[in-house]
Design an enzyme around this catalytic site. Structure first.
Site, PDB file in Angstrom:
ATOM      1  N   ARG A  23      95.243  12.916  36.121  1.00  0.00           N
ATOM      2  CA  ARG A  23      95.866  12.101  35.087  1.00  0.00           C
ATOM      3  C   ARG A  23      95.151  12.192  33.737  1.00  0.00           C
ATOM      4  O   ARG A  23      95.663  11.742  32.727  1.00  0.00           O
ATOM      5  CB  ARG A  23      95.937  10.640  35.565  1.00  0.00           C
ATOM      6  CG  ARG A  23      96.953  10.434  36.670  1.00  0.00           C
ATOM      7  CD  ARG A  23      96.756   9.117  37.410  1.00  0.00           C
ATOM      8  NE  ARG A  23      95.683   9.189  38.408  1.00  0.00           N
ATOM      9  CZ  ARG A  23      95.329   8.197  39.210  1.00  0.00           C
ATOM     10  NH1 ARG A  23      95.950   7.029  39.110  1.00  0.00           N
ATOM     11  NH2 ARG A  23      94.361   8.343  40.084  1.00  0.00           N
ATOM     12  N   THR A  91      89.671  10.016  49.353  1.00  0.00           N
ATOM     13  CA  THR A  91      88.364   9.351  49.279  1.00  0.00           C
ATOM     14  C   THR A  91      87.694   9.235  50.657  1.00  0.00           C
ATOM     15  O   THR A  91      86.462   9.285  50.757  1.00  0.00           O
ATOM     16  CB  THR A  91      88.487   7.955  48.648  1.00  0.00           C
ATOM     17  OG1 THR A  91      89.579   7.264  49.270  1.00  0.00           O
ATOM     18  CG2 THR A  91      88.765   8.037  47.149  1.00  0.00           C
ATOM     19  N   GLU A 170      97.527   0.874  49.209  1.00  0.00           N
ATOM     20  CA  GLU A 170      97.558   1.619  47.942  1.00  0.00           C
ATOM     21  C   GLU A 170      98.869   1.370  47.207  1.00  0.00           C
ATOM     22  O   GLU A 170      99.902   1.130  47.837  1.00  0.00           O
ATOM     23  CB  GLU A 170      97.381   3.123  48.211  1.00  0.00           C
ATOM     24  CG  GLU A 170      96.000   3.497  48.699  1.00  0.00           C
ATOM     25  CD  GLU A 170      94.910   3.054  47.733  1.00  0.00           C
ATOM     26  OE1 GLU A 170      94.940   3.471  46.568  1.00  0.00           O
ATOM     27  OE2 GLU A 170      94.026   2.272  48.148  1.00  0.00           O
ATOM     28  N   ALA A 397      66.626  21.619  -7.664  1.00  0.00           N
ATOM     29  CA  ALA A 397      68.003  21.826  -7.215  1.00  0.00           C
ATOM     30  C   ALA A 397      68.229  23.277  -6.815  1.00  0.00           C
ATOM     31  O   ALA A 397      67.744  24.194  -7.469  1.00  0.00           O
ATOM     32  CB  ALA A 397      68.969  21.443  -8.325  1.00  0.00           C
ATOM     33  N   SER A 422      64.143  24.980 -10.015  1.00  0.00           N
ATOM     34  CA  SER A 422      65.525  25.067  -9.542  1.00  0.00           C
ATOM     35  C   SER A 422      65.859  26.488  -9.114  1.00  0.00           C
ATOM     36  O   SER A 422      65.407  27.452  -9.724  1.00  0.00           O
ATOM     37  CB  SER A 422      66.481  24.669 -10.668  1.00  0.00           C
ATOM     38  OG  SER A 422      66.287  23.312 -10.959  1.00  0.00           O
TER      39      SER A 422
HETATM   40  C1  UD1 Z   1      90.885   4.353  44.507  1.00  0.00           C
HETATM   41  C2  UD1 Z   1      91.227   3.477  45.714  1.00  0.00           C
HETATM   42  C3  UD1 Z   1      91.986   2.247  45.232  1.00  0.00           C
HETATM   43  C4  UD1 Z   1      91.161   1.490  44.208  1.00  0.00           C
HETATM   44  C5  UD1 Z   1      90.742   2.409  43.075  1.00  0.00           C
HETATM   45  C6  UD1 Z   1      89.737   1.680  42.186  1.00  0.00           C
HETATM   46  C7  UD1 Z   1      91.534   5.025  47.583  1.00  0.00           C
HETATM   47  C8  UD1 Z   1      92.519   5.708  48.467  1.00  0.00           C
HETATM   48  N1  UD1 Z   1      92.035   4.243  46.649  1.00  0.00           N
HETATM   49  O1  UD1 Z   1      92.109   4.798  43.958  1.00  0.00           O
HETATM   50  O2  UD1 Z   1      92.251   1.387  46.339  1.00  0.00           O
HETATM   51  O3  UD1 Z   1      91.916   0.398  43.713  1.00  0.00           O
HETATM   52  O4  UD1 Z   1      90.107   3.601  43.574  1.00  0.00           O
HETATM   53  O5  UD1 Z   1      89.345   2.425  41.060  1.00  0.00           O
HETATM   54  O6  UD1 Z   1      90.349   5.178  47.761  1.00  0.00           O
HETATM   55  N2  UD1 Z   1      87.360  11.511  44.997  1.00  0.00           N
HETATM   56  C9  UD1 Z   1      86.670  12.508  45.644  1.00  0.00           C
HETATM   57  N3  UD1 Z   1      87.336  13.297  46.542  1.00  0.00           N
HETATM   58  C10 UD1 Z   1      88.638  13.128  46.815  1.00  0.00           C
HETATM   59  C11 UD1 Z   1      89.340  12.106  46.135  1.00  0.00           C
HETATM   60  C12 UD1 Z   1      88.676  11.311  45.237  1.00  0.00           C
HETATM   61  O7  UD1 Z   1      85.471  12.694  45.432  1.00  0.00           O
HETATM   62  O8  UD1 Z   1      89.156  13.881  47.642  1.00  0.00           O
HETATM   63  C13 UD1 Z   1      86.629  10.676  44.013  1.00  0.00           C
HETATM   64  C14 UD1 Z   1      87.163  10.830  42.612  1.00  0.00           C
HETATM   65  O9  UD1 Z   1      86.466  11.859  41.919  1.00  0.00           O
HETATM   66  C15 UD1 Z   1      86.915   9.466  42.012  1.00  0.00           C
HETATM   67  C16 UD1 Z   1      86.930   8.519  43.193  1.00  0.00           C
HETATM   68  O10 UD1 Z   1      86.795   9.321  44.350  1.00  0.00           O
HETATM   69  O11 UD1 Z   1      85.658   9.395  41.365  1.00  0.00           O
HETATM   70  C17 UD1 Z   1      88.222   7.713  43.270  1.00  0.00           C
HETATM   71  O12 UD1 Z   1      89.313   8.589  43.379  1.00  0.00           O
HETATM   72  P1  UD1 Z   1      90.685   8.343  42.606  1.00  0.00           P
HETATM   73  O13 UD1 Z   1      91.596   9.476  42.913  1.00  0.00           O
HETATM   74  O14 UD1 Z   1      90.430   8.035  41.202  1.00  0.00           O
HETATM   75  O15 UD1 Z   1      91.216   7.054  43.373  1.00  0.00           O
HETATM   76  P2  UD1 Z   1      92.235   5.951  42.838  1.00  0.00           P
HETATM   77  O16 UD1 Z   1      93.612   6.502  42.913  1.00  0.00           O
HETATM   78  O17 UD1 Z   1      91.777   5.446  41.543  1.00  0.00           O
HETATM   79 CA    CA Z   2      90.271   6.042  40.048  1.00  0.00          CA
END
Ligand code: UD1
Ligand code: CA
Length: 482
Positions: A23, A91, A170, A397, A422
């Site tokens: 995003r 995550t 989510e 200058a 200068s």
């Molecule tokens: C996540 C949470 C959501 C919470 C929000 C808060 C999950 C599924 N959802 O959503 O409930 O409200 O954060 O900010 O966890 N990342 C990895 N590997 C991956 C995916 C993500 O390292 O495969 C890291 C990203 O780099 C990031 C963090 O995890 O720093 C969060 O990932 P992001 O995709 O931003 O999750 P959200 O959709 O914001």
């Molecule tokens: Ca996030």
């Protein structure tokens, strides 16, 4: 009975930072985007270090080598471990990437997101404390939650009828009714490490995004009869996650406004137009200093008391003394300006330039890796690079230190009480002795002895003041006519 707290286990931290951050619409990994001049991930790591954990594990993937480099500017290598997540499957999968390091540790694991940069160490400490104290036994999982007026995009906290934690849903998987919930998951949690990893194995990816959600773990733990606790925090801004550039810009503004207010209220700094000044959280500014509109003070900059900084100036990672006047549109980076100096307008100081007390740098003067001595002046249209200038010397200058011969940067040394005429070209390496004078337009290719005047191109010694002085004295002693 007194509240018997759970025996604290050693604390480890896991920071999730492998995602690209679609995003952001950027070629740069999200956690490397900067807030207050520092990568987002560095903010998170700094807050984590304040808890003095045993180790900080960072899950990396997208531009992992660059993320690693950024993190190591903040963290001590001995207490940091990088874990690769090759494919970003969610995550839950990101946490799972650290399985071999952590699954068998009898520890508490604080899980943080690399994209939640405003989190404060005090809040994390309170979260950990509640995790230990939960019902006198400690929880298997404690979730940091917050209420948002506009919870869109976040995972929602679903509570049961009694108000206890039920599950996290989510945004994309939530029903219309669940989307009305204002309490959200901050993405910051504490876990019993072993329980986290044993439960993680049962997480499936049958959801709207086809990802392994870490957010499924708390409900699974609860189903197994484990304690899941909610730490409800009141400052929503602190847990704001950055997912796009609008959110990043919002946080930047909030942070700068907060810093500017603090400087006005606590430090006695005046801002003519506080909404249009940018000041880094890491900077400090002294009492009765006045800052005009569109000034940027970045990085670890200190400005002393009673200074004036006029419109459009940027100062980065520099030290400014007391009573300094910096006029409009100057750029000052990695430099030092001592008390009672005057700079600008339109001056450029960089690469460890240093102005000693009461010295002056004027319009269209650039100084790089140069020391300008006490009460010396370079008032107009001058380049001083790799130079040392003594005290009470005047640089005319249009003077240029020709410091680069195409291969090497060479030094220019100018003594005390020198008058550089200068448009003098000082072809380095070259030394100008104390009390010497160069004529306008001279091209100086050889060292100039003290107390002498050089002129021409290339400049040759025309006379030596000391000799003339001696001659005069001698002839006077001889009673000759002057
Ligand atoms: C996540 C949470 C959501 C919470 C929000 C808060 C999950 C599924 N959802 O959503 O409930 O409200 O954060 O900010 O966890 N990342 C990895 N590997 C991956 C995916 C993500 O390292 O495969 C890291 C990203 O780099 C990031 C963090 O995890 O720093 C969060 O990932 P992001 O995709 O931003 O999750 P959200 O959709 O914001
Ligand atoms: Ca996030």
């Amino acid at each position: 009975m007194e509240n018997i707290s759970n025996e604290p286990k050693p604390l480890d931290v896991l920071v999730l930072a492998a995602g690209l951050g679609t995003r952001m619409r950027s070629d740069l990994a999200k956690v490397l985007h900067r807030l207050d001049g520092r990568p987002l991930i560095n903010h998170v790591c700094r807050a984590a270090t304040a808890l003095a954990p045993r180790k900080i594990y960072v899950v990396i993937g997208h531009q992992g080598e660059d993320v690693k480099k950024a993190v190591l500017e903040e963290l001590d290598e001995r207490h940091t471990e990088f874990v690769w997540q090759r494919q970003q499957l969610g995550t839950g999968d990101a946490v799972n990437a650290a399985r071999e390091f952590l699954a068998n540790e009898d520890s508490t694991l604080l899980v943080l997101s690399g994209d939640v940069p405003m989190i404060r160490a005090e809040t994390l400490a309170a979260l950990v404390q509640q995790h230990y104290n939960h019902r006198g036994r400690g929880a298997a999982c404690t979730i940091l939650s917050v209420k948002l007026d506009d919870p869109k995009g976040y995972g929602r906290i679903v509570r049961d009828d009694a108000g206890f934690f039920s599950r996290i849903v989510e945004q994309k998987d939530a029903s219309e009714e669940e989307r009305q919930i204002k309490e959200i998951n901050s993405g910051i949690y504490c876990f019993n490490t072993q329980k986290l990893f044993s439960t993680l194995s049962s997480v499936r990816n049958d959801n709207a995004q086809g990802e392994y959600y870490l957010t499924d773990v708390p409900a699974l733990l609860r189903d197994e009869g484990e304690g899941v606790s909610l730490y409800h925090h009141t400052d929503a801004r602190e847990v704001a996650g950055i997912n796009n550039r609008v959110e990043l810009a919002d946080l930047e503004r909030i942070l700068s406004r907060r810093t500017v207010s603090r400087m006005m209220l606590d430090y006695g700094v005046s801002f003519i137009d506080p909404k249009n000044a940018y000041v880094s959280e890491q900077a400090s500014i002294g009492r009765d200093t006045v800052i005009y509109p569109n000034v940027s003070i970045e990085g670890e900059t200190t400005v002393g008391d009673g200074c004036t900084i006029r419109q459009g100036t940027r100062i980065t990672n520099s030290r400014i003394g007391h009573g300094v006047t910096i006029l409009d549109n100057c750029v000052i980076t990695d430099s030092e300006i001592s008390n009672d100096c005057t700079v600008g307008p339109f001056a450029h100081l960089r690469g460890h330039a240093k102005m000693e007390e009461k010295s002056k740098v004027g319009n269209f003067v650039e100084m790089k890796k140069t020391i300008l001595g006490r009460e010396s002046k370079a008032s107009h249209l001058t380049y001083l690079g790799d130079a040392t200038v003594g005290e009470k010397t005047n640089i005319g200058a249009g003077t240029v230190t020709c410091n680069y011969d195409g291969v090497r940067k060479n030094a220019t040394t100018i003594g005390n009480n020198v008058r550089i005429g200068s448009d003098t070209m000082l072809v380095a390496p070259v030394k100008i002795g104390d009390g010497a004078v160069t004529g306008a337009g001279s091209v100086v290719t050889k060292d100039v002895p003290p107390d002498s005047l050089v002129v021409g191109a290339p400049a040759r010694v025309k006379k030596n003041f000391r000799d003339t002085e001696n001659e005069k004295n001698e002839s006077q002693a001889e009673g000759g006519a002057a």
